[in-house]
Design a protein around this motif. Sequence first.
Motif, PDB file in Angstrom:
ATOM      1  N   GLU A   1       0.849  -1.197   0.000  1.00 26.74           N
ATOM      2  CA  GLU A   1       0.000   0.000   0.000  1.00 26.74           C
ATOM      3  C   GLU A   1       0.882   1.244   0.000  1.00 26.74           C
ATOM      4  O   GLU A   1       1.608   1.504   0.947  1.00 26.74           O
ATOM      5  CB  GLU A   1      -0.912   0.007   1.232  1.00 26.74           C
TER       6      GLU A   1
ATOM      7  N   THR B   1       1.066   5.575  -0.902  1.00 26.63           N
ATOM      8  CA  THR B   1       0.316   6.784  -1.240  1.00 26.63           C
ATOM      9  C   THR B   1       0.745   7.198  -2.646  1.00 26.63           C
ATOM     10  O   THR B   1       1.742   6.710  -3.186  1.00 26.63           O
ATOM     11  CB  THR B   1       0.624   7.921  -0.265  1.00 26.63           C
ATOM     12  N   SER B   2      -0.008   8.139  -3.221  1.00 25.25           N
ATOM     13  CA  SER B   2       0.297   8.476  -4.612  1.00 25.25           C
ATOM     14  C   SER B   2       1.692   9.091  -4.728  1.00 25.25           C
ATOM     15  O   SER B   2       2.399   8.858  -5.709  1.00 25.25           O
ATOM     16  CB  SER B   2      -0.768   9.418  -5.163  1.00 25.25           C
ATOM     17  N   ARG B   3       2.106   9.844  -3.709  1.00 19.96           N
ATOM     18  CA  ARG B   3       3.432  10.471  -3.797  1.00 19.96           C
ATOM     19  C   ARG B   3       4.536   9.416  -3.645  1.00 19.96           C
ATOM     20  O   ARG B   3       5.548   9.446  -4.349  1.00 19.96           O
ATOM     21  CB  ARG B   3       3.567  11.559  -2.729  1.00 19.96           C
ATOM     22  N   GLU B   4       4.304   8.459  -2.756  1.00 18.42           N
ATOM     23  CA  GLU B   4       5.280   7.373  -2.603  1.00 18.42           C
ATOM     24  C   GLU B   4       5.408   6.604  -3.912  1.00 18.42           C
ATOM     25  O   GLU B   4       6.500   6.243  -4.341  1.00 18.42           O
ATOM     26  CB  GLU B   4       4.841   6.415  -1.479  1.00 18.42           C
TER      27      GLU B   4
ATOM     28  N   LEU C   1      -4.779   6.044   3.441  1.00 17.15           N
ATOM     29  CA  LEU C   1      -3.449   6.557   3.737  1.00 17.15           C
ATOM     30  C   LEU C   1      -3.188   7.786   2.867  1.00 17.15           C
ATOM     31  O   LEU C   1      -3.294   7.732   1.646  1.00 17.15           O
ATOM     32  CB  LEU C   1      -2.431   5.456   3.440  1.00 17.15           C
TER      33      LEU C   1
ATOM     34  N   ASP D   1      -0.759  11.523   2.239  1.00 13.41           N
ATOM     35  CA  ASP D   1       0.403  12.339   2.585  1.00 13.41           C
ATOM     36  C   ASP D   1      -0.098  13.730   2.919  1.00 13.41           C
ATOM     37  O   ASP D   1      -0.536  14.473   2.039  1.00 13.41           O
ATOM     38  CB  ASP D   1       1.376  12.391   1.405  1.00 13.41           C
TER      39      ASP D   1
ATOM     40  N   ASP E   1       1.488  16.579   1.008  1.00 16.52           N
ATOM     41  CA  ASP E   1       0.906  16.875  -0.304  1.00 16.52           C
ATOM     42  C   ASP E   1      -0.295  17.789  -0.165  1.00 16.52           C
ATOM     43  O   ASP E   1      -0.464  18.753  -0.919  1.00 16.52           O
ATOM     44  CB  ASP E   1       0.459  15.576  -0.988  1.00 16.52           C
TER      45      ASP E   1
ATOM     46  N   GLN F   1       2.474  11.377   7.234  1.00 18.94           N
ATOM     47  CA  GLN F   1       1.434  10.522   6.655  1.00 18.94           C
ATOM     48  C   GLN F   1       0.347  10.253   7.699  1.00 18.94           C
ATOM     49  O   GLN F   1       0.646   9.975   8.849  1.00 18.94           O
ATOM     50  CB  GLN F   1       2.066   9.195   6.243  1.00 18.94           C
TER      51      GLN F   1
END
Lengths: 96, 464
Positions: free
Chosen positions: A21, A23-26, B319, B321, B324, B350
């Motif tokens: 899983e 996040t979009s930035r990860e 989840l 960020d 962001d 996060q």
Amino acid sequence: MGDLCLDPASHRVTRDGTEIELTSREFSVLEFLMRRADEFVAKSEILENVWDFSFEGDPNIVEVYVRRLRKKADEPFGRNSIATKRGAGYRLSSDG
Amino acid sequence: MADPVRATLQRTWRWTASIRVRTAALATLVVAVALVAAAIALVVLQRRTLTDNVDTAVKLRAQDITSLLIAGTLPEELTVLNAEVSLVQVLDDGGRIVGASENILDLESLAADLSPGDATDIRTMSGVPIDVDEDFRVLTRSVETAAGVYTVVVGASLDEVNESSQSLVNLLRWGVPLLVVLVAGGTFLLVGRALSPVEGIRREVAGITSQQLARRVPEPGTDDEIGRLARTMNEMLDRLEIAQEKQERFVGDASHELRSPLASMRTQVEVDLEHPDQAPWQETMTAVQEEVVRMQRLVEDFLLLARSDAQGLGGQHELLDLDDVVLAEAEAQRDAPAITIDTSGVSAGQVRGDARQLPRLVRNLIENAIRFGKSRVVLTLSEARGLTVLAVDDDGSGVPGEQRERVFERFTRLDSARDREHRGAGLGLAIARAIAEAHGGALEIEDSALGGARFVLSIPSGRS
């Protein structure tokens, strides 16, 4: 790439068949490192490409994201695929 | 069924349905059963003990006579302690009376229908000549002596035993019912007294309607179950009253907020309708649209707050960020004139949260800071010890300590003169806090190093 698998269309990452899983930035950071696999990529380069030129946050944010990627994609599987080199940046090895 | 009969039945039912009657009846029943059992046991035991005493005396006397017989010194007239209750008779093997107590000297053999038994064989016998109405305990024993075999008969009346027993039974016959009546009455009174505040509470609660939430039930002032019940009930009424006041205030404030854009639209439209030919329609439409947008935002805010009151905000927690979110919201506000937004302190953080609510929270905080800051707003985000912390600093005039909690209340506007130009409804921070709390976090206000206010949002960091 090795057993690490990234699908840009569905935004899913799996290692060895196990879904990770992110996040979009990860996801974007990992995608960028994969595109430049086996070479060291500087922090500023990651910032410019994954965030954008006008990034105005704390540049150390990259370290945090790389740390998280290691924690999610490497550690649970006993891998060490992302290398750090002082002054040079990060390198994702293509054999996963 | 005739009505009077039904009424009586209903009354009876209510009567037996009361805790007071049931408790008293149960207590009485238990006590009565226990007392009767105890009384029976007492009588039986007393009788047995007294009979044992009589038997012992009889055996001792038989022992004496046996000794005399064996020694051959048996007098013809044998003595007994009490001539009315005891008797002794000695017969030889031919059935001839060789000795007797004086009260039966002139009588026939007692042992005619008695066979000699062993030393412990004592029987109860009635129809003994000295007192035909009474039961006797009689011991019959054969004794072998040098002069032959004799039969010894010793008896004693159960008269005293029966008398004692009877007087005990008489005592119990009156005593037990009296005790039972006392227990019944006592329990009935005590339970009635203990429960009387309950009826008072019930009557008061029955009278409390939503219009009279200020009323309270009478507290008996004791720390027993009923005292606590009354206190708890009053605490509940306190909460209800506060909740109702809050709700009424919310409805009132909300209506007030909606009234001014409505009034302004109405005025503009009416003025234009009076002079349709020279009306600046285009301008009016633009103004009306602005007001409609403002009203729409207000109504959305009301709905969000109402939902958070009713069942919490809920939402999809994924989840996210937060860095962001913060950078995006800061970017969106950068066109604000004369205020620079510094995001150089925004590192990664996060959280698990709702992808629509969290940006709203951050937006509300940034808008608030821009509204009150003079020239700078500084955002910092970091993650430490399981908490993601966002701080929003401004260089405005800050919020004095005693008003810090008030700014999170709905429709609060500190410094009202300035606010009219800012045109906020005073909901932004209330919403921000509601969202923070729905994410298990907290939103507090502190002094900023920049001189203004510092809003600190802390939310548990998200674990994947």
